[in-house]
Scaffold this active site. Structure first.
Site, PDB file in Angstrom:
ATOM      1  N   HIS A 143       0.861  -1.178   0.000  1.00  0.00           N
ATOM      2  CA  HIS A 143       0.000   0.000   0.000  1.00  0.00           C
ATOM      3  C   HIS A 143       0.898   1.229   0.000  1.00  0.00           C
ATOM      4  O   HIS A 143       1.502   1.571   1.018  1.00  0.00           O
ATOM      5  CB  HIS A 143      -0.905   0.006   1.232  1.00  0.00           C
ATOM      6  CG  HIS A 143      -1.752   1.243   1.330  1.00  0.00           C
ATOM      7  ND1 HIS A 143      -2.743   1.542   0.433  1.00  0.00           N
ATOM      8  CD2 HIS A 143      -1.734   2.269   2.220  1.00  0.00           C
ATOM      9  CE1 HIS A 143      -3.309   2.697   0.760  1.00  0.00           C
ATOM     10  NE2 HIS A 143      -2.707   3.163   1.838  1.00  0.00           N
ATOM     11  N   LYS A 164       1.407  10.607   0.719  1.00  0.00           N
ATOM     12  CA  LYS A 164       2.102   9.865  -0.346  1.00  0.00           C
ATOM     13  C   LYS A 164       1.632  10.306  -1.739  1.00  0.00           C
ATOM     14  O   LYS A 164       2.444  10.596  -2.622  1.00  0.00           O
ATOM     15  CB  LYS A 164       1.856   8.355  -0.168  1.00  0.00           C
ATOM     16  CG  LYS A 164       2.332   7.788   1.149  1.00  0.00           C
ATOM     17  CD  LYS A 164       2.152   6.289   1.222  1.00  0.00           C
ATOM     18  CE  LYS A 164       0.697   5.866   1.161  1.00  0.00           C
ATOM     19  NZ  LYS A 164      -0.082   6.326   2.325  1.00  0.00           N
ATOM     20  N   ASP A 182      -1.572   4.073  -4.572  1.00  0.00           N
ATOM     21  CA  ASP A 182      -2.428   3.332  -3.637  1.00  0.00           C
ATOM     22  C   ASP A 182      -2.045   1.859  -3.526  1.00  0.00           C
ATOM     23  O   ASP A 182      -1.773   1.364  -2.447  1.00  0.00           O
ATOM     24  CB  ASP A 182      -3.905   3.469  -4.013  1.00  0.00           C
ATOM     25  CG  ASP A 182      -4.805   2.957  -2.904  1.00  0.00           C
ATOM     26  OD1 ASP A 182      -4.535   3.284  -1.728  1.00  0.00           O
ATOM     27  OD2 ASP A 182      -5.762   2.219  -3.200  1.00  0.00           O
ATOM     28  N   GLU A 207      -5.384   9.247  -6.374  1.00  0.00           N
ATOM     29  CA  GLU A 207      -6.437   9.781  -5.506  1.00  0.00           C
ATOM     30  C   GLU A 207      -5.878  10.897  -4.632  1.00  0.00           C
ATOM     31  O   GLU A 207      -4.879  10.701  -3.928  1.00  0.00           O
ATOM     32  CB  GLU A 207      -7.012   8.678  -4.603  1.00  0.00           C
ATOM     33  CG  GLU A 207      -8.061   9.199  -3.636  1.00  0.00           C
ATOM     34  CD  GLU A 207      -8.364   8.218  -2.511  1.00  0.00           C
ATOM     35  OE1 GLU A 207      -9.126   8.587  -1.597  1.00  0.00           O
ATOM     36  OE2 GLU A 207      -7.818   7.097  -2.535  1.00  0.00           O
ATOM     37  N   ARG A 248      20.518  12.107  11.135  1.00  0.00           N
ATOM     38  CA  ARG A 248      20.882  13.418  10.592  1.00  0.00           C
ATOM     39  C   ARG A 248      22.153  13.364   9.760  1.00  0.00           C
ATOM     40  O   ARG A 248      22.519  14.348   9.118  1.00  0.00           O
ATOM     41  CB  ARG A 248      21.055  14.412  11.744  1.00  0.00           C
ATOM     42  CG  ARG A 248      19.783  14.604  12.559  1.00  0.00           C
ATOM     43  CD  ARG A 248      19.953  15.646  13.635  1.00  0.00           C
ATOM     44  NE  ARG A 248      20.240  16.962  13.089  1.00  0.00           N
ATOM     45  CZ  ARG A 248      20.407  18.052  13.840  1.00  0.00           C
ATOM     46  NH1 ARG A 248      20.334  17.964  15.171  1.00  0.00           N
ATOM     47  NH2 ARG A 248      20.664  19.222  13.276  1.00  0.00           N
TER      48      ARG A 248
END
Length: 316
Positions: A143, A164, A182, A207, A248
């Protein structure tokens, strides 16, 4: 647990490679090919069947036909009968070679289709093996979003609503390409390569909450989409956690296993004001640099250590 076995019908292979059947066969939809390897049955025609894999498609060309042509009619039938009784998926005759009558006879007897290809033997075999490696590859579903950024396939994962799809849309606007939104189908096509694509029904669609479904191909043109892409980098998006320590420097490379393959991975925290599209672009370029042998974090670390050693030597 046993690995799931995938298959492709002989009918699909015929349509993909424009193969012509020698006879009318009623079982083409029912014949399933489960082996990605292909065999040229030269040894088998001489009578050697040790280690013969009857799951493989058999391909013959000039060499095999020259051998069969040198046999008598009775001997040719005998050799072909011994081969066809193993009931492999089909026999493909390359170069549009004219099929021997004995081949047709044993094809009817054992209900093993004979198909004709206009391609050369080696060209057809290489194309077929590549096709079968993809169609029969172990696979899983993720997903997330798959985009191509500067030639790098980036798989973006994260909880629903983290951003996303919005990131993917911004990347498309900046000239990169969408592969899947998706749902991403991931296949292991070799021991080192993962390929991702979208399910057919939602291919090229994205979407965006508050807007709905968008057709990226129609909005931004055919240059904005791609059907498949090798997965080179995985980016995990997550909401910024003040209590969590994020990397970092990037000195230690991290990997995520997908279908037994280790994929370089990054975790990127999301908070207001961060331009995720630019971050993904930089991550893609940095990943390419690492593959070319340059790691900016390690280069900086070496400079710092070198400067510290100089200072220590100067104080002695």
């Amino acid at each position: 647990m046993d690995e799931k076995v995938f298959s492709v019908t002989l009918k699909e292979i015929m349509e993909e490679f424009q193969l012509e059947p020698v006879l009318e066969y009623d079982n083409l939809e029912d014949i399933l090919v489960v082996a990605s390897d292909v065999n040229r049955p030269g040894l088998q025609m001489t009578g050697y069947f040790e280690h013969f894999d009857s799951d493989r498609i058999q391909v013959v060309g000039n060499v095999e036909f020259a051998f069969l042509k040198g046999l008598s009619t009775e001997e040719r039938y005998k050799r072909l009968d011994a081969l066809f009784k193993h009931r492999f998926p089909c026999l493909v005759v390359a170069r549009n070679l004219k099929v021997f009558p004995e081949m047709v006879d044993v094809s009817k007897k054992y209900e093993v289709p004979i198909l004709i290809s206009a391609d050369t033997t080696s060209s057809f075999m290489s194309g077929l093996i590549s096709y079968l490696n993809v169609q029969l590859a172990p696979r899983t579903t993720k997903h997330g979003v798959l985009v191509e950024v500067y030639g790098e396939g980036i798989l973006i994962l994260g909880e629903s609503g983290v951003g996303k799809s919005e990131t993917a849309l911004e990347l498309v606007k900046r000239g990169h390409r969408l592969v899947a939104d998706d749902v991403v189908e991931v296949r292991r096509v070799s021991e080192k390569t993962l390929v991702g694509q979208a399910p057919d029904i939602i291919r090229h669609f994205i979407e965006i909450r508050g807007i709905g479904i968008l057709d990226v191909k129609n909005l931004y043109g055919v240059g904005s989409i791609k059907v498949t892409e090798n997965i080179r980098l995985l980016i995990q998006l997550e909401l910024w956690d003040e209590k969590k320590q994020y990397d970092r420097l990037g000195l230690d490379d991290k990997y995520t296993e997908i279908l037994g393959i280790e994929v370089p991975s990054l975790t990127i925290p999301v908070r207001p004001g961060r331009n995720l599209a630019i971050i993904v672009e930089v991550a893609a370029m940095n990943n390419r640099q690492k593959k070319m042998g340059y790691n900016a974090a390690k280069a900086l670390n070496e400079k710092v250590l070198g400067e510290m050693n100089k200072n220590l030597e100067g104080n002695e």
